[in-house]
Design an enzyme around this catalytic site. Structure first.
Site, PDB file in Angstrom:
ATOM      1  N   ASP A 195       6.707  -4.657 -22.886  1.00  0.00           N
ATOM      2  CA  ASP A 195       5.478  -5.403 -23.191  1.00  0.00           C
ATOM      3  C   ASP A 195       4.977  -5.036 -24.579  1.00  0.00           C
ATOM      4  O   ASP A 195       3.812  -4.668 -24.760  1.00  0.00           O
ATOM      5  CB  ASP A 195       4.392  -5.154 -22.126  1.00  0.00           C
ATOM      6  N   LYS A 234      -6.147   8.202 -18.311  1.00  0.00           N
ATOM      7  CA  LYS A 234      -6.115   6.997 -17.489  1.00  0.00           C
ATOM      8  C   LYS A 234      -6.449   7.415 -16.055  1.00  0.00           C
ATOM      9  O   LYS A 234      -5.683   8.142 -15.419  1.00  0.00           O
ATOM     10  CB  LYS A 234      -4.731   6.345 -17.505  1.00  0.00           C
ATOM     11  N   VAL A 240      -9.812   3.877 -18.683  1.00  0.00           N
ATOM     12  CA  VAL A 240      -9.278   4.893 -19.581  1.00  0.00           C
ATOM     13  C   VAL A 240     -10.460   5.549 -20.282  1.00  0.00           C
ATOM     14  O   VAL A 240     -11.346   4.850 -20.787  1.00  0.00           O
ATOM     15  CB  VAL A 240      -8.308   4.288 -20.611  1.00  0.00           C
ATOM     16  N   LEU A 276     -13.140   4.392 -22.606  1.00  0.00           N
ATOM     17  CA  LEU A 276     -12.631   3.739 -23.818  1.00  0.00           C
ATOM     18  C   LEU A 276     -12.353   2.265 -23.547  1.00  0.00           C
ATOM     19  O   LEU A 276     -12.375   1.438 -24.454  1.00  0.00           O
ATOM     20  CB  LEU A 276     -11.348   4.438 -24.267  1.00  0.00           C
ATOM     21  N   GLY A 277     -12.058   1.946 -22.291  1.00  0.00           N
ATOM     22  CA  GLY A 277     -11.769   0.564 -21.933  1.00  0.00           C
ATOM     23  C   GLY A 277     -11.108   0.515 -20.570  1.00  0.00           C
ATOM     24  O   GLY A 277     -10.841   1.546 -19.969  1.00  0.00           O
ATOM     25  N   PHE A 326      -4.281  -0.430 -15.097  1.00  0.00           N
ATOM     26  CA  PHE A 326      -4.191   0.549 -14.000  1.00  0.00           C
ATOM     27  C   PHE A 326      -5.532   1.158 -13.676  1.00  0.00           C
ATOM     28  O   PHE A 326      -5.624   2.108 -12.931  1.00  0.00           O
ATOM     29  CB  PHE A 326      -3.212   1.669 -14.378  1.00  0.00           C
ATOM     30  N   GLY A 327      -6.627   0.623 -14.291  1.00  0.00           N
ATOM     31  CA  GLY A 327      -7.943   1.202 -14.054  1.00  0.00           C
ATOM     32  C   GLY A 327      -8.586   1.571 -15.376  1.00  0.00           C
ATOM     33  O   GLY A 327      -8.199   1.054 -16.425  1.00  0.00           O
ATOM     34  N   GLY A 343      -7.818  -0.635 -18.631  1.00  0.00           N
ATOM     35  CA  GLY A 343      -6.425  -1.081 -18.744  1.00  0.00           C
ATOM     36  C   GLY A 343      -6.026  -1.751 -17.449  1.00  0.00           C
ATOM     37  O   GLY A 343      -6.886  -2.023 -16.612  1.00  0.00           O
TER      38      GLY A 343
HETATM   39  C1  LIG Z   1      -4.530   6.390 -25.704  1.00  0.00           C
HETATM   40  N1  LIG Z   1      -5.612   5.397 -25.769  1.00  0.00           N
HETATM   41  C2  LIG Z   1      -5.634   4.396 -24.828  1.00  0.00           C
HETATM   42  C3  LIG Z   1      -6.621   3.418 -24.865  1.00  0.00           C
HETATM   43  C4  LIG Z   1      -6.663   2.361 -23.814  1.00  0.00           C
HETATM   44  C5  LIG Z   1      -7.922   2.047 -23.247  1.00  0.00           C
HETATM   45  C6  LIG Z   1      -7.979   1.092 -22.255  1.00  0.00           C
HETATM   46  N2  LIG Z   1      -6.894   0.435 -21.791  1.00  0.00           N
HETATM   47  C7  LIG Z   1      -5.683   0.731 -22.330  1.00  0.00           C
HETATM   48  N3  LIG Z   1      -4.561   0.036 -21.814  1.00  0.00           N
HETATM   49  N4  LIG Z   1      -4.288  -1.140 -22.419  1.00  0.00           N
HETATM   50  C8  LIG Z   1      -3.197  -1.832 -22.088  1.00  0.00           C
HETATM   51  C9  LIG Z   1      -2.302  -1.348 -21.081  1.00  0.00           C
HETATM   52  C10 LIG Z   1      -1.149  -2.095 -20.764  1.00  0.00           C
HETATM   53  C11 LIG Z   1      -0.261  -1.627 -19.809  1.00  0.00           C
HETATM   54  C12 LIG Z   1       0.995  -2.453 -19.510  1.00  0.00           C
HETATM   55  C13 LIG Z   1       1.742  -1.906 -18.305  1.00  0.00           C
HETATM   56  C14 LIG Z   1       1.914  -2.422 -20.737  1.00  0.00           C
HETATM   57  C15 LIG Z   1       0.592  -3.901 -19.229  1.00  0.00           C
HETATM   58  C16 LIG Z   1      -0.521  -0.422 -19.141  1.00  0.00           C
HETATM   59  C17 LIG Z   1      -1.666   0.309 -19.451  1.00  0.00           C
HETATM   60  F1  LIG Z   1      -1.891   1.455 -18.795  1.00  0.00           F
HETATM   61  C18 LIG Z   1      -2.585  -0.150 -20.429  1.00  0.00           C
HETATM   62  C19 LIG Z   1      -3.789   0.575 -20.811  1.00  0.00           C
HETATM   63  O1  LIG Z   1      -4.132   1.643 -20.282  1.00  0.00           O
HETATM   64  C20 LIG Z   1      -5.527   1.654 -23.381  1.00  0.00           C
HETATM   65  C21 LIG Z   1      -4.162   1.835 -23.994  1.00  0.00           C
HETATM   66  O2  LIG Z   1      -3.379   2.713 -23.239  1.00  0.00           O
HETATM   67  C22 LIG Z   1      -7.600   3.438 -25.891  1.00  0.00           C
HETATM   68  C23 LIG Z   1      -7.565   4.475 -26.849  1.00  0.00           C
HETATM   69  N5  LIG Z   1      -8.443   4.619 -27.903  1.00  0.00           N
HETATM   70  C24 LIG Z   1      -9.566   3.921 -28.198  1.00  0.00           C
HETATM   71  C25 LIG Z   1     -10.371   4.348 -29.275  1.00  0.00           C
HETATM   72  C26 LIG Z   1     -11.511   3.631 -29.571  1.00  0.00           C
HETATM   73  N6  LIG Z   1     -11.820   2.559 -28.840  1.00  0.00           N
HETATM   74  C27 LIG Z   1     -11.024   2.182 -27.823  1.00  0.00           C
HETATM   75  N7  LIG Z   1      -9.908   2.853 -27.485  1.00  0.00           N
HETATM   76  C28 LIG Z   1      -6.542   5.465 -26.764  1.00  0.00           C
HETATM   77  O3  LIG Z   1      -6.510   6.397 -27.619  1.00  0.00           O
END
Ligand SMILES: Cn1cc(-c2ccnc(-n3ncc4cc(C(C)(C)C)cc(F)c4c3=O)c2CO)cc(Nc2ccncn2)c1=O
Length: 275
Positions: free
Chosen positions: A131, A38, A25, A17-18, A22-23, A20
């Site tokens: 944050d 994650k 997701v 999905l992307g 921490f690596g 983050g």
């Molecule tokens: C639960 N979730 C998480 C994500 C998703 C994806 C990638 N990075 C993240 N992020 N983004 C930001 C992030 C920020 C932090 C701080 C400690 C607060 C700095 C800690 C994280 F662990 C994350 C993380 O994991 C997320 C956010 O946790 C995307 C979702 N959904 C979709 C759907 C369609 N397209 C893209 N994503 C979704 O449902």
């Protein structure tokens, strides 16, 4: 094993999905439920302290909080399993639908209210997000907005993010007492919430435009200046943002007070478009 320990072989992992902090997701399934997974990267997170806190975090449950289902700690890498939100981050959503939603003050106000509801819940439990920003909120069906990754800032190992001088520190969402002494509190979440309201009413614009972090510190802390009113924002809502940006933490409103004022603004009469 503890209730929030998830069995690795109960998980199926699909597309990414992307990335983050921490690596990566991924989308996945757990016990027939679509989830977000994650896959934490080595040396990005202080895992032991997070695992201790995971118990508390799985017990936080609210319609506007992204639910933490559990963690896989018996195998490497540490895996964090949460509720899945189909439409991604609020920031992306605001930028994608900017034109349409900027004309709907009731929709924008409702988005602010949903985030506020989650923050009232965390405020009551003395749980600080650290944050809060549009990039850390997620969008589900029927424009449901949920606050994500609450409290995880405490476990980031990247010094660029930890130090208030670091390139990744969210300076534009931080109040003076955080910029000077990294003193986080519910009142510093209130300041960030004011910036989040500004992001919503600006259709996902970057606060303080392309000002550098050091200049924002000067602008906010020394010149005591604030973000300007977004065009789509009614005066009364901007006054609420300004209250969230009081230079001292105590005079800032509580999330409870903000929720009360926002709900009042949504009543018929303020926005004739609601009939
Ligand atoms: C639960 N979730 C998480 C994500 C998703 C994806 C990638 N990075 C993240 N992020 N983004 C930001 C992030 C920020 C932090 C701080 C400690 C607060 C700095 C800690 C994280 F662990 C994350 C993380 O994991 C997320 C956010 O946790 C995307 C979702 N959904 C979709 C759907 C369609 N397209 C893209 N994503 C979704 O449902």
């Amino acid at each position: 094993s503890s209730k929030w320990e998830i069995n690795r072989d109960e998980l199926e992992i699909f597309e990414m999905l992307g990335a983050g902090c921490f690596g990566t997701v991924h989308k996945g399934t757990w016990k027939g439920r679509v989830v977000a997974v994650k896959m934490t990267k080595e040396n990005t997170m202080s895992e032991e302290s997070f695992i201790e806190e995971a118990r508390t975090m799985t017990q936080l449950s609210h319609d506007n909080l992204v639910q933490l289902y559990g963690v896989v700690t018996k195998t490497k890498p540490l895996i964090i399993v949460t509720e899945f939100m189909p439409y991604g981050s609020l920031l992306t959503y605001l930028k994608r639908h900017r034109a349409r939603i900027l004309s709907k003050v009731a929709t924008l106000t409702d988005m602010c209210l949903q985030v506020c509801s989650a923050m009232v819940y965390l405020e009551q439990r003395g749980f600080i997000h650290r944050d809060l920003a549009a990039r850390n909120c997620l969008v589900g069906e029927n424009q449901v907005i949920k606050v994500a990754d609450f409290g995880l800032a405490r476990y980031v190992l990247d010094n660029e993010y930890i130090s208030s001088q670091g390139a990744k520190f969210p300076v534009k969402w931080a109040p003076p007492e955080v910029l000077s002494y990294t003193r986080f509190s519910t009142k510093s979440d209130v300041w960030a919430y004011g910036v989040l309201m500004w992001e919503i009413f600006s259709g996902g614009q970057m606060p303080y435009d392309n000002m550098r972090n050091a200049d924002v510190v000067d602008y906010v802390c020394h010149l005591n200046k604030r973000l300007e009113k977004p065009n789509a924002s009614p005066e009364k809502l901007y006054s609420l943002m300004i209250e969230c940006w009081h230079k001292d933490p105590d005079p800032r409103p509580s999330f409870k007070e903000i929720h009360k004022k926002l709900s009042g603004l949504l009543e018929v009469g303020n926005y004739p478009s609601i009939s």
